[in-house]
Design a protein around this motif. Structure first.
Motif, mmCIF file in Angstrom:
data_model
loop_
_atom_site.group_PDB
_atom_site.id
_atom_site.type_symbol
_atom_site.label_atom_id
_atom_site.label_comp_id
_atom_site.label_asym_id
_atom_site.label_seq_id
_atom_site.Cartn_x
_atom_site.Cartn_y
_atom_site.Cartn_z
ATOM 1 N N LEU A 40 0.867 -1.168 0.000
ATOM 2 C CA LEU A 40 0.000 0.000 0.000
ATOM 3 C C LEU A 40 0.906 1.220 0.000
ATOM 4 O O LEU A 40 1.833 1.298 0.810
ATOM 5 C CB LEU A 40 -0.864 -0.016 1.273
ATOM 6 N N LEU A 41 0.689 2.140 -0.939
ATOM 7 C CA LEU A 41 1.439 3.391 -0.944
ATOM 8 C C LEU A 41 0.553 4.443 -0.299
ATOM 9 O O LEU A 41 -0.558 4.696 -0.752
ATOM 10 C CB LEU A 41 1.805 3.811 -2.365
ATOM 11 N N ARG A 42 1.052 5.011 0.812
ATOM 12 C CA ARG A 42 0.260 5.980 1.547
ATOM 13 C C ARG A 42 1.092 7.219 1.846
ATOM 14 O O ARG A 42 2.311 7.185 1.869
ATOM 15 C CB ARG A 42 -0.295 5.371 2.830
ATOM 16 N N VAL A 43 0.373 8.312 2.068
ATOM 17 C CA VAL A 43 1.013 9.538 2.530
ATOM 18 C C VAL A 43 0.186 10.056 3.705
ATOM 19 O O VAL A 43 -1.045 10.033 3.669
ATOM 20 C CB VAL A 43 1.162 10.592 1.405
ATOM 21 N N LEU A 44 0.871 10.438 4.773
ATOM 22 C CA LEU A 44 0.211 10.976 5.963
ATOM 23 C C LEU A 44 -0.014 12.476 5.797
ATOM 24 O O LEU A 44 0.730 13.153 5.098
ATOM 25 C CB LEU A 44 1.064 10.742 7.210
ATOM 26 N N THR A 45 -1.033 12.981 6.472
ATOM 27 C CA THR A 45 -1.293 14.414 6.470
ATOM 28 C C THR A 45 -0.849 15.005 7.804
ATOM 29 O O THR A 45 -0.689 14.291 8.787
ATOM 30 C CB THR A 45 -2.790 14.718 6.284
ATOM 31 N N TYR A 70 5.551 20.146 -0.519
ATOM 32 C CA TYR A 70 4.281 19.692 0.025
ATOM 33 C C TYR A 70 3.112 19.984 -0.905
ATOM 34 O O TYR A 70 3.229 20.749 -1.861
ATOM 35 C CB TYR A 70 4.009 20.324 1.394
ATOM 36 N N PHE A 71 1.999 19.371 -0.591
ATOM 37 C CA PHE A 71 0.711 19.693 -1.191
ATOM 38 C C PHE A 71 -0.147 20.189 -0.043
ATOM 39 O O PHE A 71 -0.219 19.555 1.007
ATOM 40 C CB PHE A 71 0.065 18.454 -1.822
ATOM 41 N N MET A 72 -0.796 21.338 -0.225
ATOM 42 C CA MET A 72 -1.621 21.903 0.840
ATOM 43 C C MET A 72 -3.098 21.850 0.476
ATOM 44 O O MET A 72 -3.489 22.185 -0.631
ATOM 45 C CB MET A 72 -1.254 23.358 1.098
ATOM 46 N N PHE A 73 -3.896 21.395 1.448
ATOM 47 C CA PHE A 73 -5.344 21.466 1.347
ATOM 48 C C PHE A 73 -5.777 22.692 2.151
ATOM 49 O O PHE A 73 -5.562 22.745 3.363
ATOM 50 C CB PHE A 73 -6.016 20.222 1.937
ATOM 51 N N GLU A 74 -6.369 23.642 1.488
ATOM 52 C CA GLU A 74 -6.855 24.833 2.174
ATOM 53 C C GLU A 74 -8.011 24.462 3.091
ATOM 54 O O GLU A 74 -8.891 23.685 2.708
ATOM 55 C CB GLU A 74 -7.306 25.836 1.125
ATOM 56 N N LYS A 75 -8.011 24.993 4.307
ATOM 57 C CA LYS A 75 -9.082 24.675 5.256
ATOM 58 C C LYS A 75 -10.448 25.063 4.675
ATOM 59 O O LYS A 75 -10.572 26.047 3.943
ATOM 60 C CB LYS A 75 -8.855 25.353 6.601
ATOM 61 N N ALA A 76 -11.434 24.241 4.981
ATOM 62 C CA ALA A 76 -12.832 24.456 4.582
ATOM 63 C C ALA A 76 -13.070 24.360 3.075
ATOM 64 O O ALA A 76 -14.150 24.682 2.604
ATOM 65 C CB ALA A 76 -13.359 25.783 5.133
ATOM 66 N N LEU A 95 0.388 17.611 2.896
ATOM 67 C CA LEU A 95 1.053 16.346 2.584
ATOM 68 C C LEU A 95 2.523 16.704 2.447
ATOM 69 O O LEU A 95 2.924 17.331 1.463
ATOM 70 C CB LEU A 95 0.548 15.752 1.265
ATOM 71 N N LEU A 96 3.302 16.380 3.458
ATOM 72 C CA LEU A 96 4.738 16.617 3.398
ATOM 73 C C LEU A 96 5.379 15.396 2.761
ATOM 74 O O LEU A 96 5.127 14.281 3.195
ATOM 75 C CB LEU A 96 5.317 16.830 4.801
ATOM 76 N N PHE A 97 6.196 15.601 1.774
ATOM 77 C CA PHE A 97 6.733 14.452 1.057
ATOM 78 C C PHE A 97 7.984 13.878 1.687
ATOM 79 O O PHE A 97 8.293 12.721 1.499
ATOM 80 C CB PHE A 97 6.940 14.802 -0.414
ATOM 81 N N ARG A 98 8.683 14.650 2.483
ATOM 82 C CA ARG A 98 9.886 14.126 3.130
ATOM 83 C C ARG A 98 9.475 13.104 4.187
ATOM 84 O O ARG A 98 8.845 13.431 5.166
ATOM 85 C CB ARG A 98 10.700 15.245 3.760
ATOM 86 N N ASN A 138 7.938 15.933 -6.750
ATOM 87 C CA ASN A 138 8.716 15.861 -5.512
ATOM 88 C C ASN A 138 9.246 14.448 -5.272
ATOM 89 O O ASN A 138 9.483 14.058 -4.135
ATOM 90 C CB ASN A 138 7.846 16.298 -4.328
ATOM 91 N N SER A 139 9.433 13.696 -6.332
ATOM 92 C CA SER A 139 9.801 12.281 -6.200
ATOM 93 C C SER A 139 11.116 12.074 -5.476
ATOM 94 O O SER A 139 11.333 11.035 -4.857
ATOM 95 C CB SER A 139 9.847 11.602 -7.569
ATOM 96 N N ASP A 140 11.989 13.065 -5.513
ATOM 97 C CA ASP A 140 13.266 12.928 -4.807
ATOM 98 C C ASP A 140 13.078 12.874 -3.298
ATOM 99 O O ASP A 140 13.978 12.477 -2.564
ATOM 100 C CB ASP A 140 14.219 14.065 -5.186
ATOM 101 N N MET A 141 11.884 13.232 -2.808
ATOM 102 C CA MET A 141 11.618 13.244 -1.377
ATOM 103 C C MET A 141 11.005 11.927 -0.893
ATOM 104 O O MET A 141 10.849 11.713 0.301
ATOM 105 C CB MET A 141 10.661 14.386 -1.014
ATOM 106 N N ALA A 142 10.620 11.062 -1.800
ATOM 107 C CA ALA A 142 9.908 9.837 -1.425
ATOM 108 C C ALA A 142 10.864 8.750 -0.927
ATOM 109 O O ALA A 142 12.047 8.728 -1.260
ATOM 110 C CB ALA A 142 9.109 9.311 -2.606
ATOM 111 N N ASP A 143 10.307 7.871 -0.165
ATOM 112 C CA ASP A 143 10.987 6.685 0.334
ATOM 113 C C ASP A 143 11.482 5.846 -0.859
ATOM 114 O O ASP A 143 10.750 5.657 -1.832
ATOM 115 C CB ASP A 143 9.965 5.901 1.171
#
Length: 154
Positions: A40-45, A70-76, A95-98, A138-143
């Motif tokens: 499973l490929l997951r990313v934490l928020t 990162y990717f930002m979700f604007e509130k609301a 979503l922080l990629f590091r 941002n693939s250079d930041m991935a595991d």
């Protein structure tokens, strides 16, 4: 586990971090699932990040000089639905990629969270495409194991 579909946001009570950090409730996004590799490929928020107000904007940010990837979700802001209801985060959420995008063993995840994780949203298709594009940028930041196991995303 039916909720493990790409584009779903899961809420997991007492998520146990791979690095041994203190368990706490977390949202995670299912990016992809490989039945063949049982991964499973997951990313934490997170909403616990300090970003200058003038840089707060929905979408992908890549500023290597500032260490911002990162990717930002604007509130609301509605980003998808679940059971006919709109879903949004109540705080600016990132979503922080590091170190946050990882391939995890599917069976172990299911065993641990089958009765704890719940789907709270299926991300709108265009929004999910933007997230995957941001991951590629941002693939250079991935595991490394994530990149080896899911090369089509990177």
């Amino acid at each position: 586990m039916d909720i493990l579909k790409p584009g779903n946001i899961l809420h997991v009570k007492d998520y146990e971090f791979e690095n041994g950090g203190e368990p706490r409730d977390k949202y995670l996004i299912v990016i992809d699932v490989s039945e063949e590799k049982s991964l499973l490929l997951r990313v934490l928020t997170t909403s616990r990040i300090h970003v200058p107000e003038h840089k707060m904007m929905h979408g992908c940010r890549k500023e290597p000089e500032n260490g911002l990837h990162y990717f930002m979700f604007e509130k609301a802001r509605c980003i998808g639905t679940h059971e006919g209801n709109d879903f949004f985060f109540v705080k600016h959420t990132f979503l922080l990629f590091r170190n946050n995008i990882k391939a995890v063993e599917l069976e172990a995840f299911i065993r641990k969270y089958i009765n704890i994780a719940r789907c709270v949203c299926t991300i709108e298709e265009q929004e999910f495409k933007r997230i995957k594009k941001c991951i590629r940028q941002n693939s250079d930041m991935a595991d490394r194991s994530a990149k080896r196991s899911f090369p089509h995303l990177f």
